[in-house]
Write a protein that holds these residues in place. Structure first.
Motif, PDB file in Angstrom:
ATOM      1  N   THR A   1       0.872  -1.055   0.034  1.00  0.00           N
ATOM      2  CA  THR A   1      -0.079   0.114  -0.043  1.00  0.00           C
ATOM      3  C   THR A   1       0.767   1.049   0.045  1.00  0.00           C
ATOM      4  O   THR A   1       0.467   2.328  -0.716  1.00  0.00           O
ATOM      5  CB  THR A   1      -0.887  -0.024   1.189  1.00  0.00           C
TER       6      THR A   1
ATOM      7  N   ASP B   1      -1.353   2.139  -8.764  1.00  0.00           N
ATOM      8  CA  ASP B   1      -1.884   0.793  -8.230  1.00  0.00           C
ATOM      9  C   ASP B   1      -1.578  -0.191  -8.973  1.00  0.00           C
ATOM     10  O   ASP B   1      -1.994  -1.197  -8.916  1.00  0.00           O
ATOM     11  CB  ASP B   1      -3.358   1.271  -8.188  1.00  0.00           C
TER      12      ASP B   1
ATOM     13  N   ASN C   1      -3.552  -3.010  -6.501  1.00  0.00           N
ATOM     14  CA  ASN C   1      -3.572  -2.207  -5.232  1.00  0.00           C
ATOM     15  C   ASN C   1      -5.060  -1.514  -5.094  1.00  0.00           C
ATOM     16  O   ASN C   1      -5.081  -0.601  -4.314  1.00  0.00           O
ATOM     17  CB  ASN C   1      -2.555  -1.141  -4.990  1.00  0.00           C
TER      18      ASN C   1
ATOM     19  N   GLY D   1      -5.003  -3.009   0.341  1.00  0.00           N
ATOM     20  CA  GLY D   1      -4.952  -1.668  -0.079  1.00  0.00           C
ATOM     21  C   GLY D   1      -6.133  -0.985  -0.570  1.00  0.00           C
ATOM     22  O   GLY D   1      -6.279   0.205  -0.417  1.00  0.00           O
TER      23      GLY D   1
ATOM     24  N   ASP E   1      -8.067   3.063   0.542  1.00  0.00           N
ATOM     25  CA  ASP E   1      -8.264   4.139  -0.387  1.00  0.00           C
ATOM     26  C   ASP E   1      -9.004   5.116   0.092  1.00  0.00           C
ATOM     27  O   ASP E   1     -10.128   5.092   0.172  1.00  0.00           O
ATOM     28  CB  ASP E   1      -8.772   3.392  -1.752  1.00  0.00           C
TER      29      ASP E   1
END
Length: 471
Positions: free
Chosen positions: A53, A61, A76, A393, A397
C-alpha cells in the motif's frame, strides 16, 4: 553545417529514442529494485500488504516487483483488480507453478489448480454441489448455523465471570457448520474424532502456511532447507488422509436416491462426469473428490477470524455495541433470529461489513498468474507473471473511504439508514472473477446469525451482571 536532410534524420533519431523509451516503460510496470536471488522479499518485513500500500503511493496502483525467481505485479485498487480478474478473467485466473501448488493434487485442485477447461468444469461442479446442500433456501443450513451459534453463546455465558480467550471455541463452532454441511448434520462434532483431527490438521496447515513458504518463490531453497518442503508435504498428506476417510465412509453408505450432504453430492457428480472423461475435459475421480478438502480448508478460518475481529471491535467500542443491541431489541425482540431478518438490521450488517473492511482476513489473496501474454493499462504483462491482489490496499483508499483507519459502521448506511449497496460493492472480501470464493453466501449467513444470536442472548445477561456488581 547541417543540411535539411541531416536535420530530418536527427529529428527522426531523437523521436525514435523517445518512442523506444516510452515503449520500454510500457513493457513493464514501474516498481522498486530488489536484491539478487531474493528480489524484494527482504523489504516486505512483517507486513507485506501495508508495504504494498505504501509502494502504491509512489508507483501507482499497478507496480512490479521481483519475488525471488518470479516477476510479479501487484494490483492495489479495486479498479485495477477488476480490470485484471474480471475484464480479463481468462488471462488472469491461472495459478503460478509454486511448489505448494504443485504438491496439492498436482495443480488439479479447485483452489490451486491450473486454469483451463477442466478447471472451469470442476468449478461449475463444485459451485453446483455447494449450492445444492448449503443454499439459504434449505432449512437444514439455517438449522445447523443456529445450533452452533447457540452452543457458542452458551459457552460465552458459562465464562462471563472470568476473562477467557474465545478463539478455540469460535474456530470449533464455525468449523462445525462447514463440516456438517459437507459431511452430515447428524454429526456430534465435539465428540467426532474425524472432525477433531481435521480441526487439528487444518490449524497446523494454517500456522505453517501463515509463516510463508519461501520455497514457493525461491525453489532452489528445496536443496538448502529440504525439511521445509518435507514438512509441508507431510501436513498436506495428513489432511488428505482425513478427507479420504470421510469420502470412503460416504461411498460405503451412498444412496443415490437420498443425497445427504456435500460429500454425497461429490460422489453423485463423480458418477455423472467421470464415466466419460473424454467428453468431460478429462476430469477425474481424484479431482472431484479433492473438492471436499478445498471446502473444508477454506471454510474454517475466514469466518471464524472475522467473528473474532467483530467481537474485539465491539468490546472496544461500547457505544457501537449498545446501538446494535437496541436495533436487535426493537426489530427482533425475544423471538429467535432467522435468515429472513437479513435486511432488517442494517446497522448490525454495516458493522459486519466495516469489520471486513478494516481487518480483512485475507489481505493479499492467493497468488494468480497470467496464462498468456497480455496488456493491462498499456503495460505488457508476460505469460507466467505472478499477480498479487492487495485487498488490504483497496480498503485504505482515501478516495473511496473517508478516514479509512477509523472504525465507522455507519459509513455503509445511506441517507435512509439502509445498506449502501454501491459502497458494499467496493469491498472485495471474497475476491473477484473466476477465482472468487464459491462459499461467500455461507460466510454471510454464518456471520449474521452468529453475531445476532450472541448479542440477543448474552448481552442483556452481561449488563445485568455488571449492574449487580456495581450495587
Amino acid at each position: 553545417m547541417f543540411n535539411q536532410s541531416n536535420i530530418t534524420l536527427t529529428c527522426v533519431f531523437i523521436f525514435t529514442l523517445i518512442a523506444i523509451g516510452v515503449y520500454r516503460r510500457r513493457i513493464r510496470p514501474p516498481g522498486p529494485w530488489g536484491l539478487p536471488f531474493v528480489g524484494y522479499l527482504p523489504f516486505f518485513r512483517k507486513n507485506p500488504p501495508r508495504k504494498c500500500t505504501q509502494l502504491a503511493k509512489t508507483y501507482g496502483d499497478i507496480f512490479c516487483i521481483q519475488l525471488g525467481s518470479w516477476p510479479t505485479i501487484v494490483l492495489n485498487s479495486r479498479a485495477a483488480i477488476r480490470e485484471a480478474l474480471v475484464e480479463q478473467s481468462d488471462t488472469f485466473s491461472d495459478r503460478p507453478a509454486f511448489f505448494s501448488c504443485k504438491v496439492v493434487n498436482n495443480m488439479r485442485s479447485l483452489g490451486f489448480g491450473s486454469y483451463n477447461a477442466r478447471w472451469r468444469l470442476h468449478s461449475k461442479i463444485a459451485s453446483t454441489v455447494l449450492r445444492e446442500f448449503a443454499s439459504p433456501n434449505k432449512p437444514t443450513t439455517e438449522k445447523i448455523i443456529m445450533m452452533e451459534a447457540e452452543k457458542l453463546t452458551e459457552y460465552f455465558l458459562e465464562n462471563t465471570h472470568t476473562p477467557f480467550d474465545p478463539h478455540e471455541e469460535i474456530f470449533l463452532s464455525v468449523g462445525s457448520v462447514v463440516y456438517q454441511i459437507c459431511c452430515g448434520m447428524d454429526k456430534d462434532c465435539r465428540n467426532d474424532k474425524g472432525y477433531l483431527n481435521l480441526i487439528k490438521n487444518t490449524k497446523t496447515m494454517q500456522e505453517f502456511a501463515g509463516a510463508g513458504n519461501p520455497i514457493d518463490v525461491m525453489p532452489w531453497l528445496r536443496y538448502v532447507i529440504p525439511s521445509k518442503a518435507t514438512r509441508f508435504v507431510e501436513i498436506l498428506q495428513t489432511l488428505m488422509v482425513s478427507t479420504d476417510a470421510i469420502m470412503k465412509e460416504h461411498i460405503e453408505t451412498f444412496d443415490q436416491k437420498n443425497l445427504r450432504d456435500v460429500a454425497d453430492g461429490l460422489i453423485f457428480a463423480e458418477k455423472k462426469y467421470c464415466r466419460n472423461p473424454t467428453k468431460n475435459q478429462e476430469i477425474t475421480k481424484s479431482d472431484i473428490f479433492s473438492t471436499l478438502q478445498d471446502f473444508l480448508g477454506a471454510g474454517f478460518d475466514t469466518s471464524s477470524s472475522t467473528l473474532e475481529w467483530i467481537i474485539l471491535y465491539l468490546g472496544h467500542y461500547q457505544h457501537i455495541q449498545e446501538k446494535i443491541q437496541k436495533e436487535i431489541d426493537s426489530v427482533i425482540g425475544t423471538r429467535s433470529v432467522s435468515l429472513d431478518d437479513i435486511g432488517k438490521l442494517p446497522f448490525t450488517e454495516a458493522t459486519i461489513l466495516e469489520t471486513q473492511r478494516i481487518s480483512p482476513v485475507v489481505p493479499i489473496g492467493i497468488p494468480h498468474a497470467t496464462s498468456k501474454d497480455t496488456v493491462l493499462r498499456n503495460y505488457r504483462i508476460n505469460r507466467g507473471t505472478v499477480v498479487l491482489c492487495n485487498f488490504y490496499g483497496t480498503t485504505r483508499d482515501s478516495k473511496v473511504w473517508k478516514d479509512p483507519e477509523i472504525f465507522k459502521p455507519e459509513r455503509f448506511l445511506n441517507d435512509l439508514g439502509f445498506i449502501n449497496s454501491s459502497l458494499e460493492n467496493e469491498l472485495l472480501t471474497f475476491g473477484a472473477g473466476r477465482r472468487r470464493c464459491p462459499g461467500d453466501f455461507i460466510a454471510k449467513m454464518e456471520l449474521f446469525l452468529f453475531l445476532v444470536n450472541i448479542f440477543q442472548k448474552s448481552y442483556k445477561i452481561a449488563i445485568e451482571r455488571r449492574i449487580q456488581t456495581k450495587k
